[in-house]
Design a protein around this motif. Sequence first.
Motif, PDB file in Angstrom:
ATOM      1  N   THR A  66      -9.878  24.638 -18.930  1.00 49.91           N
ATOM      2  CA  THR A  66     -10.648  23.608 -18.257  1.00 49.91           C
ATOM      3  C   THR A  66     -10.306  22.276 -18.882  1.00 49.91           C
ATOM      4  OG1 THR A  66     -12.852  22.802 -17.714  1.00 49.91           O
ATOM      5  CG2 THR A  66     -12.606  23.904 -19.818  1.00 49.91           C
ATOM      6  N   THR A  67     -10.526  21.213 -18.150  1.00 53.26           N
ATOM      7  CA  THR A  67     -10.258  19.875 -18.673  1.00 53.26           C
ATOM      8  C   THR A  67     -11.547  19.098 -18.812  1.00 53.26           C
ATOM      9  OG1 THR A  67      -9.843  19.077 -16.425  1.00 53.26           O
ATOM     10  CG2 THR A  67      -7.930  19.792 -17.724  1.00 53.26           C
ATOM     11  N   ALA A  68     -12.630  19.802 -19.113  1.00 56.20           N
ATOM     12  CA  ALA A  68     -13.934  19.159 -19.227  1.00 56.20           C
ATOM     13  C   ALA A  68     -13.909  18.053 -20.274  1.00 56.20           C
ATOM     14  CB  ALA A  68     -14.983  20.189 -19.622  1.00 56.20           C
ATOM     15  N   LYS A  69     -14.539  16.946 -19.943  1.00 56.71           N
ATOM     16  CA  LYS A  69     -14.688  15.842 -20.896  1.00 56.71           C
ATOM     17  C   LYS A  69     -16.103  15.878 -21.440  1.00 56.71           C
ATOM     18  CE  LYS A  69     -14.301  10.835 -21.402  1.00 56.71           C
ATOM     19  NZ  LYS A  69     -13.494  10.949 -22.618  1.00 56.71           N
ATOM     20  N   LEU A  70     -16.213  15.974 -22.738  1.00 59.62           N
ATOM     21  CA  LEU A  70     -17.519  16.164 -23.345  1.00 59.62           C
ATOM     22  C   LEU A  70     -18.266  14.848 -23.476  1.00 59.62           C
ATOM     23  CD1 LEU A  70     -16.553  18.628 -26.181  1.00 59.62           C
ATOM     24  CD2 LEU A  70     -17.444  19.151 -23.930  1.00 59.62           C
TER      25      LEU A  70
ATOM     26  N   ARG B 116      -7.481  20.950 -25.877  1.00 58.07           N
ATOM     27  CA  ARG B 116      -7.380  21.027 -24.423  1.00 58.07           C
ATOM     28  C   ARG B 116      -8.716  20.751 -23.739  1.00 58.07           C
ATOM     29  NH1 ARG B 116      -5.382  25.679 -24.391  1.00 58.07           N
ATOM     30  NH2 ARG B 116      -7.182  26.939 -23.779  1.00 58.07           N
ATOM     31  N   LEU B 117      -9.803  21.164 -24.391  1.00 56.91           N
ATOM     32  CA  LEU B 117     -11.131  21.023 -23.791  1.00 56.91           C
ATOM     33  C   LEU B 117     -11.756  19.648 -24.039  1.00 56.91           C
ATOM     34  CD1 LEU B 117     -12.574  24.533 -24.719  1.00 56.91           C
ATOM     35  CD2 LEU B 117     -11.911  23.738 -22.444  1.00 56.91           C
ATOM     36  N   GLY B 118     -11.139  18.815 -24.841  1.00 56.59           N
ATOM     37  CA  GLY B 118     -11.632  17.461 -25.034  1.00 56.59           C
ATOM     38  C   GLY B 118     -12.589  17.258 -26.181  1.00 56.59           C
ATOM     39  N   PHE B 119     -12.641  18.180 -27.137  1.00 49.28           N
ATOM     40  CA  PHE B 119     -13.480  17.958 -28.313  1.00 49.28           C
ATOM     41  C   PHE B 119     -12.942  16.777 -29.116  1.00 49.28           C
ATOM     42  CE2 PHE B 119     -14.775  22.118 -27.035  1.00 49.28           C
ATOM     43  CZ  PHE B 119     -16.077  22.279 -27.501  1.00 49.28           C
ATOM     44  N   HIS B 120     -13.843  16.083 -29.823  1.00 51.34           N
ATOM     45  CA  HIS B 120     -13.470  14.822 -30.441  1.00 51.34           C
ATOM     46  C   HIS B 120     -12.610  14.996 -31.682  1.00 51.34           C
ATOM     47  CE1 HIS B 120     -14.118  11.196 -32.991  1.00 51.34           C
ATOM     48  NE2 HIS B 120     -13.981  10.577 -31.831  1.00 51.34           N
ATOM     49  N   HIS B 121     -13.035  15.837 -32.633  1.00 48.02           N
ATOM     50  CA  HIS B 121     -12.241  16.033 -33.836  1.00 48.02           C
ATOM     51  C   HIS B 121     -12.524  17.392 -34.441  1.00 48.02           C
ATOM     52  CE1 HIS B 121     -15.969  14.392 -35.833  1.00 48.02           C
ATOM     53  NE2 HIS B 121     -15.645  15.264 -36.770  1.00 48.02           N
TER      54      HIS B 121
ATOM     55  N   GLN C 129      -2.451  17.548 -29.250  1.00 45.96           N
ATOM     56  CA  GLN C 129      -2.026  16.285 -28.664  1.00 45.96           C
ATOM     57  C   GLN C 129      -3.037  15.161 -28.814  1.00 45.96           C
ATOM     58  OE1 GLN C 129       1.031  15.803 -27.237  1.00 45.96           O
ATOM     59  NE2 GLN C 129       1.515  17.903 -27.886  1.00 45.96           N
ATOM     60  N   ARG C 130      -4.344  15.486 -28.676  1.00 42.25           N
ATOM     61  CA  ARG C 130      -5.349  14.421 -28.577  1.00 42.25           C
ATOM     62  C   ARG C 130      -6.442  14.514 -29.643  1.00 42.25           C
ATOM     63  NH1 ARG C 130      -7.838  15.000 -22.855  1.00 42.25           N
ATOM     64  NH2 ARG C 130      -7.827  17.174 -23.560  1.00 42.25           N
ATOM     65  N   ILE C 131      -6.807  15.697 -30.016  1.00 43.24           N
ATOM     66  CA  ILE C 131      -7.951  15.861 -30.908  1.00 43.24           C
ATOM     67  C   ILE C 131      -7.680  15.159 -32.240  1.00 43.24           C
ATOM     68  CG2 ILE C 131      -7.220  18.056 -31.938  1.00 43.24           C
ATOM     69  CD1 ILE C 131     -10.219  18.933 -31.614  1.00 43.24           C
ATOM     70  N   ARG C 132      -8.709  14.521 -32.767  1.00 40.46           N
ATOM     71  CA  ARG C 132      -8.544  13.784 -34.010  1.00 40.46           C
ATOM     72  C   ARG C 132      -8.707  14.718 -35.213  1.00 40.46           C
ATOM     73  NH1 ARG C 132      -9.902   7.577 -33.569  1.00 40.46           N
ATOM     74  NH2 ARG C 132      -8.074   7.740 -34.908  1.00 40.46           N
ATOM     75  N   LEU C 133      -8.115  14.303 -36.333  1.00 45.61           N
ATOM     76  CA  LEU C 133      -8.041  15.125 -37.540  1.00 45.61           C
ATOM     77  C   LEU C 133      -8.841  14.423 -38.626  1.00 45.61           C
ATOM     78  CD1 LEU C 133      -4.180  15.640 -37.317  1.00 45.61           C
ATOM     79  CD2 LEU C 133      -5.948  17.111 -36.319  1.00 45.61           C
TER      80      LEU C 133
ATOM     81  N   LEU D 185     -13.486  31.259 -29.408  1.00 46.01           N
ATOM     82  CA  LEU D 185     -12.846  30.522 -28.321  1.00 46.01           C
ATOM     83  C   LEU D 185     -13.722  30.502 -27.068  1.00 46.01           C
ATOM     84  CD1 LEU D 185      -9.176  31.829 -28.695  1.00 46.01           C
ATOM     85  CD2 LEU D 185     -10.155  29.707 -29.600  1.00 46.01           C
ATOM     86  N   GLU D 186     -14.400  31.592 -26.796  1.00 47.50           N
ATOM     87  CA  GLU D 186     -15.305  31.632 -25.652  1.00 47.50           C
ATOM     88  C   GLU D 186     -16.468  30.664 -25.838  1.00 47.50           C
ATOM     89  OE1 GLU D 186     -16.314  35.748 -25.258  1.00 47.50           O
ATOM     90  OE2 GLU D 186     -14.399  36.272 -24.329  1.00 47.50           O
ATOM     91  N   ASN D 187     -16.934  30.534 -27.072  1.00 47.35           N
ATOM     92  CA  ASN D 187     -17.973  29.550 -27.357  1.00 47.35           C
ATOM     93  C   ASN D 187     -17.479  28.132 -27.066  1.00 47.35           C
ATOM     94  OD1 ASN D 187     -20.651  30.445 -28.569  1.00 47.35           O
ATOM     95  ND2 ASN D 187     -19.247  31.699 -29.776  1.00 47.35           N
ATOM     96  N   LEU D 188     -16.246  27.840 -27.442  1.00 48.90           N
ATOM     97  CA  LEU D 188     -15.694  26.514 -27.158  1.00 48.90           C
ATOM     98  C   LEU D 188     -15.679  26.233 -25.666  1.00 48.90           C
ATOM     99  CD1 LEU D 188     -12.628  26.271 -29.601  1.00 48.90           C
ATOM    100  CD2 LEU D 188     -14.805  25.067 -29.803  1.00 48.90           C
ATOM    101  N   HIS D 189     -15.215  27.185 -24.881  1.00 43.02           N
ATOM    102  CA  HIS D 189     -15.191  27.028 -23.423  1.00 43.02           C
ATOM    103  C   HIS D 189     -16.605  26.838 -22.870  1.00 43.02           C
ATOM    104  CE1 HIS D 189     -10.992  27.689 -22.239  1.00 43.02           C
ATOM    105  NE2 HIS D 189     -10.909  28.559 -23.227  1.00 43.02           N
ATOM    106  N   ALA D 190     -17.524  27.680 -23.340  1.00 45.13           N
ATOM    107  CA  ALA D 190     -18.888  27.614 -22.815  1.00 45.13           C
ATOM    108  C   ALA D 190     -19.540  26.281 -23.145  1.00 45.13           C
ATOM    109  CB  ALA D 190     -19.712  28.769 -23.376  1.00 45.13           C
ATOM    110  N   LEU D 191     -19.324  25.782 -24.363  1.00 44.23           N
ATOM    111  CA  LEU D 191     -19.933  24.509 -24.741  1.00 44.23           C
ATOM    112  C   LEU D 191     -19.322  23.365 -23.952  1.00 44.23           C
ATOM    113  CD1 LEU D 191     -21.935  22.992 -26.459  1.00 44.23           C
ATOM    114  CD2 LEU D 191     -20.220  22.878 -28.279  1.00 44.23           C
ATOM    115  N   ALA D 192     -18.012  23.404 -23.725  1.00 47.27           N
ATOM    116  CA  ALA D 192     -17.367  22.365 -22.932  1.00 47.27           C
ATOM    117  C   ALA D 192     -17.944  22.341 -21.522  1.00 47.27           C
ATOM    118  CB  ALA D 192     -15.860  22.594 -22.892  1.00 47.27           C
TER     119      ALA D 192
END
Length: 296
Positions: A8-12, A51-56, A92-96, A284-291
């Motif tokens: 998914t490309t959800a933006k949080l 991929r899901l748009g988490f910030h860091h 690619q995008r997530i901050r470290l 990983l399923e938790n990440l998808h569900a939260l997004a």
Amino acid sequence: MSAVPAKTTAKLSPRISIATPVVTMFPGVSADWEIDASIQEIARVAETADRLGFHHLTCSEHIALPAAEQARRGARYWDPLATFGYLAARTQRIRLATNVLVLGYHHPLEIAKRYGTLDKVSNGRLILGVGVGSLKEEFDLIGAPFEDRGVRGDDALRALRAALSVSEPAYHGEFYSFDGMVVDPCAVQPRVPVWIGGRTLRSLRRAVNLADGWAPFNVSLPQAREWLGRCDLPRDFEVVLGPAHRLDPLNEPDRARELIAETVAHGATIVSATFRHDSLQHYLENLHALAELNAG
């Protein structure tokens, strides 16, 4: 366990980060699968969060912990520079976000060079989380001064601000002084975000005066809100807080939404998520569900 989509490309919104599993383990919090997890499994977490748009995502620093501290602080701390160097190539995008480096263990130009290089190889995704440290045994181990670590840390912060994004930095302070030196590469961000960790009101005041954000640990939400109310926060100042309980967006989505809202109401600009999980796939399923939950 409910099914989740493969992508998914959800933006949080609000922004959500993750306290990276495996790289730091705490008794009673970390899951058994993390004990023998590999860097490839960490990379799957990072790639999914990216991929899901988490910030860091985060990684902390300790050189060597006293054995007596294991029950309180855990024993595992992956080195953040090595870990993030690998994960930068897989995302690619997530901050470290270093959460945190101990200022007293390094010369400011050492941090500027090593983490400026990380900022370059990650295309400007570094968040430099730092703290003054609290383990005297670790300071003693490497011969670093402990008693005046606070004022030394303040000077190091000023030196870092002068050095992080400048190839020929100059700074003259109480403990650190340099000019006429070349640091190449340096950070590519014009202003690397610097956050202060800690668990005291003093750490918040240090962040307000010398940094761009506050990312405390072991500070309750009511305490954080009370301290934040004492300070005149700068514009765009970041506050990273974790919910009062671990999230279970798969089985308790309404509760997860309530916990996130509560965290924001107590002053968080970024919510640091931890999950109830028992395997990599479950995480990983938790990440998808939260997004999905946070995009709805």
